[in-house]
Design a protein around this motif. Structure first.
Motif, PDB file in Angstrom:
ATOM      1  N   CYS A  40      50.458  40.289  28.411  1.00  0.00           N
ATOM      2  CA  CYS A  40      49.174  40.299  27.318  1.00  0.00           C
ATOM      3  C   CYS A  40      49.380  41.657  26.213  1.00  0.00           C
ATOM      4  CB  CYS A  40      47.645  39.913  27.975  1.00  0.00           C
ATOM      5  SG  CYS A  40      47.102  41.536  28.601  1.00  0.00           S
ATOM      6  N   GLY A  41      49.055  41.296  24.999  1.00  0.00           N
ATOM      7  CA  GLY A  41      48.529  42.473  23.895  1.00  0.00           C
ATOM      8  C   GLY A  41      47.644  42.385  22.621  1.00  0.00           C
ATOM      9  N   ILE A  42      47.627  43.958  22.149  1.00  0.00           N
ATOM     10  CA  ILE A  42      47.109  43.694  21.309  1.00  0.00           C
ATOM     11  C   ILE A  42      47.300  44.918  20.284  1.00  0.00           C
ATOM     12  CG2 ILE A  42      44.577  44.169  20.330  1.00  0.00           C
ATOM     13  CD1 ILE A  42      43.640  44.887  23.146  1.00  0.00           C
ATOM     14  N   PHE A  43      47.115  44.653  18.520  1.00  0.00           N
ATOM     15  CA  PHE A  43      47.483  44.504  17.880  1.00  0.00           C
ATOM     16  C   PHE A  43      46.979  44.460  16.196  1.00  0.00           C
ATOM     17  CE2 PHE A  43      50.372  40.679  17.817  1.00  0.00           C
ATOM     18  CZ  PHE A  43      49.664  40.657  16.220  1.00  0.00           C
ATOM     19  N   PRO A  44      46.877  45.816  15.365  1.00  0.00           N
ATOM     20  CA  PRO A  44      46.101  45.357  14.402  1.00  0.00           C
ATOM     21  C   PRO A  44      46.756  44.985  13.108  1.00  0.00           C
ATOM     22  CG  PRO A  44      46.777  47.998  13.914  1.00  0.00           C
ATOM     23  CD  PRO A  44      47.338  47.442  15.414  1.00  0.00           C
ATOM     24  N   GLU A  45      46.350  44.234  12.665  1.00  0.00           N
ATOM     25  CA  GLU A  45      46.345  43.575  11.439  1.00  0.00           C
ATOM     26  C   GLU A  45      45.573  43.666   9.591  1.00  0.00           C
ATOM     27  OE1 GLU A  45      47.926  38.745  10.757  1.00  0.00           O
ATOM     28  OE2 GLU A  45      49.644  39.505  11.625  1.00  0.00           O
ATOM     29  N   GLY A  46      45.849  43.858   9.202  1.00  0.00           N
ATOM     30  CA  GLY A  46      44.891  44.082   8.236  1.00  0.00           C
ATOM     31  C   GLY A  46      43.168  44.663   8.709  1.00  0.00           C
ATOM     32  N   ASN A  47      42.283  44.295   8.848  1.00  0.00           N
ATOM     33  CA  ASN A  47      40.882  44.431   8.973  1.00  0.00           C
ATOM     34  C   ASN A  47      40.840  43.552  10.150  1.00  0.00           C
ATOM     35  OD1 ASN A  47      40.651  42.319   7.976  1.00  0.00           O
ATOM     36  ND2 ASN A  47      38.550  43.140   6.686  1.00  0.00           N
ATOM     37  N   LYS A  48      41.706  43.644  11.169  1.00  0.00           N
ATOM     38  CA  LYS A  48      41.026  42.154  12.428  1.00  0.00           C
ATOM     39  C   LYS A  48      42.352  42.492  13.756  1.00  0.00           C
ATOM     40  CE  LYS A  48      44.077  39.180  10.899  1.00  0.00           C
ATOM     41  NZ  LYS A  48      43.695  37.558  10.005  1.00  0.00           N
ATOM     42  N   PHE A  49      42.390  42.753  14.205  1.00  0.00           N
ATOM     43  CA  PHE A  49      43.354  42.691  16.403  1.00  0.00           C
ATOM     44  C   PHE A  49      43.539  41.533  15.750  1.00  0.00           C
ATOM     45  CE2 PHE A  49      40.878  46.741  15.093  1.00  0.00           C
ATOM     46  CZ  PHE A  49      41.674  47.829  15.328  1.00  0.00           C
ATOM     47  N   ILE A  50      44.298  40.982  16.769  1.00  0.00           N
ATOM     48  CA  ILE A  50      45.447  39.870  17.214  1.00  0.00           C
ATOM     49  C   ILE A  50      45.632  40.282  18.441  1.00  0.00           C
ATOM     50  CG2 ILE A  50      47.173  38.901  16.635  1.00  0.00           C
ATOM     51  CD1 ILE A  50      45.599  38.908  14.383  1.00  0.00           C
ATOM     52  N   ALA A  51      44.856  39.430  19.259  1.00  0.00           N
ATOM     53  CA  ALA A  51      44.813  40.520  20.365  1.00  0.00           C
ATOM     54  C   ALA A  51      45.615  38.879  21.279  1.00  0.00           C
ATOM     55  CB  ALA A  51      43.658  39.679  21.145  1.00  0.00           C
ATOM     56  N   PHE A  52      46.717  38.534  21.829  1.00  0.00           N
ATOM     57  CA  PHE A  52      47.179  37.830  22.467  1.00  0.00           C
ATOM     58  C   PHE A  52      47.361  37.515  24.372  1.00  0.00           C
ATOM     59  CE2 PHE A  52      50.510  40.479  22.240  1.00  0.00           C
ATOM     60  CZ  PHE A  52      51.602  39.983  23.449  1.00  0.00           C
ATOM     61  N   ASP A  53      47.542  36.296  24.910  1.00  0.00           N
ATOM     62  CA  ASP A  53      47.428  35.832  26.027  1.00  0.00           C
ATOM     63  C   ASP A  53      48.678  35.506  26.803  1.00  0.00           C
ATOM     64  OD1 ASP A  53      47.252  36.018  28.512  1.00  0.00           O
ATOM     65  OD2 ASP A  53      45.004  35.873  29.000  1.00  0.00           O
ATOM     66  N   ASN A  54      49.467  35.801  26.855  1.00  0.00           N
ATOM     67  CA  ASN A  54      50.477  35.294  28.096  1.00  0.00           C
ATOM     68  C   ASN A  54      50.742  35.104  29.434  1.00  0.00           C
ATOM     69  OD1 ASN A  54      52.895  32.918  26.907  1.00  0.00           O
ATOM     70  ND2 ASN A  54      54.794  34.311  27.579  1.00  0.00           N
ATOM     71  N   THR A  55      50.170  35.641  29.860  1.00  0.00           N
ATOM     72  CA  THR A  55      49.647  35.677  31.396  1.00  0.00           C
ATOM     73  C   THR A  55      50.642  34.500  32.500  1.00  0.00           C
ATOM     74  OG1 THR A  55      47.748  35.714  31.589  1.00  0.00           O
ATOM     75  CG2 THR A  55      48.395  38.176  31.224  1.00  0.00           C
ATOM     76  N   SER A  56      50.327  33.486  31.942  1.00  0.00           N
ATOM     77  CA  SER A  56      49.903  32.498  32.341  1.00  0.00           C
ATOM     78  C   SER A  56      51.310  31.328  31.739  1.00  0.00           C
ATOM     79  CB  SER A  56      48.796  31.429  32.197  1.00  0.00           C
ATOM     80  OG  SER A  56      48.890  30.628  31.060  1.00  0.00           O
ATOM     81  N   GLY A  57      52.614  32.335  30.562  1.00  0.00           N
ATOM     82  CA  GLY A  57      52.944  31.184  30.476  1.00  0.00           C
ATOM     83  C   GLY A  57      52.400  30.605  28.859  1.00  0.00           C
ATOM     84  N   GLU A  58      51.309  30.427  28.754  1.00  0.00           N
ATOM     85  CA  GLU A  58      50.758  29.218  27.426  1.00  0.00           C
ATOM     86  C   GLU A  58      50.012  30.828  27.270  1.00  0.00           C
ATOM     87  OE1 GLU A  58      50.177  26.213  27.506  1.00  0.00           O
ATOM     88  OE2 GLU A  58      51.367  25.588  30.081  1.00  0.00           O
ATOM     89  N   CYS A  59      50.263  31.312  25.741  1.00  0.00           N
ATOM     90  CA  CYS A  59      50.034  31.773  25.264  1.00  0.00           C
ATOM     91  C   CYS A  59      48.802  31.825  24.145  1.00  0.00           C
ATOM     92  CB  CYS A  59      50.987  32.363  23.656  1.00  0.00           C
ATOM     93  SG  CYS A  59      51.566  34.007  23.131  1.00  0.00           S
ATOM     94  N   ASN A  60      48.056  32.300  24.404  1.00  0.00           N
ATOM     95  CA  ASN A  60      46.673  32.411  23.734  1.00  0.00           C
ATOM     96  C   ASN A  60      46.623  33.136  23.064  1.00  0.00           C
ATOM     97  OD1 ASN A  60      45.117  29.193  24.972  1.00  0.00           O
ATOM     98  ND2 ASN A  60      45.543  30.990  27.224  1.00  0.00           N
ATOM     99  N   VAL A  61      45.981  33.120  21.829  1.00  0.00           N
ATOM    100  CA  VAL A  61      45.875  34.071  20.822  1.00  0.00           C
ATOM    101  C   VAL A  61      44.866  34.069  19.774  1.00  0.00           C
ATOM    102  CG1 VAL A  61      47.524  34.929  18.275  1.00  0.00           C
ATOM    103  CG2 VAL A  61      48.264  33.971  20.010  1.00  0.00           C
TER     104      VAL A  61
END
Length: 91
Positions: A40-61
């Motif tokens: 899972c991870g977080i990164f900035p994009e413009g004026n927001k933060f994108i977070a994703f969770d692929n710990t189960s193998g099903e990527c949620n963003v």
């Protein structure tokens, strides 16, 4: 089990890989049974933060207004969307 959260460029590169894109075209691909990709991870994009969770193998963003909300989401440290400081939206 709590997973290590990736931040910044490392997180952005992994999400783009998981989505199968070069940054302009995304085609989701699931990478299962490989702990290098079930992250899972977080990164900035413009004026927001994108977070994703692929710990189960099903990527949620999700998109977040504040980084601390993204961390809460990844850690499951909330009960409802009202627990976040700012706006969120599913990607």
């Amino acid at each position: 089990m709590e997973h290590k959260i990736l931040f910044g460029t490392e997180a952005e590169k992994l999400l783009k890989y998981l989505l199968g894109g070069d940054g302009s075209t995304f085609v989701y691909q699931i990478v299962r049974d490989n702990p290098d990709y079930n992250r899972c991870g977080i990164f900035p994009e413009g004026n927001k933060f994108i977070a994703f969770d692929n710990t189960s193998g099903e990527c949620n963003v999700e998109e977040f207004e504040f980084e601390e909300d993204a961390v809460k989401w990844l850690k499951g440290d909330y009960e409802s969307p009202e627990d976040f400081k700012g706006k969120t939206s599913a990607c």
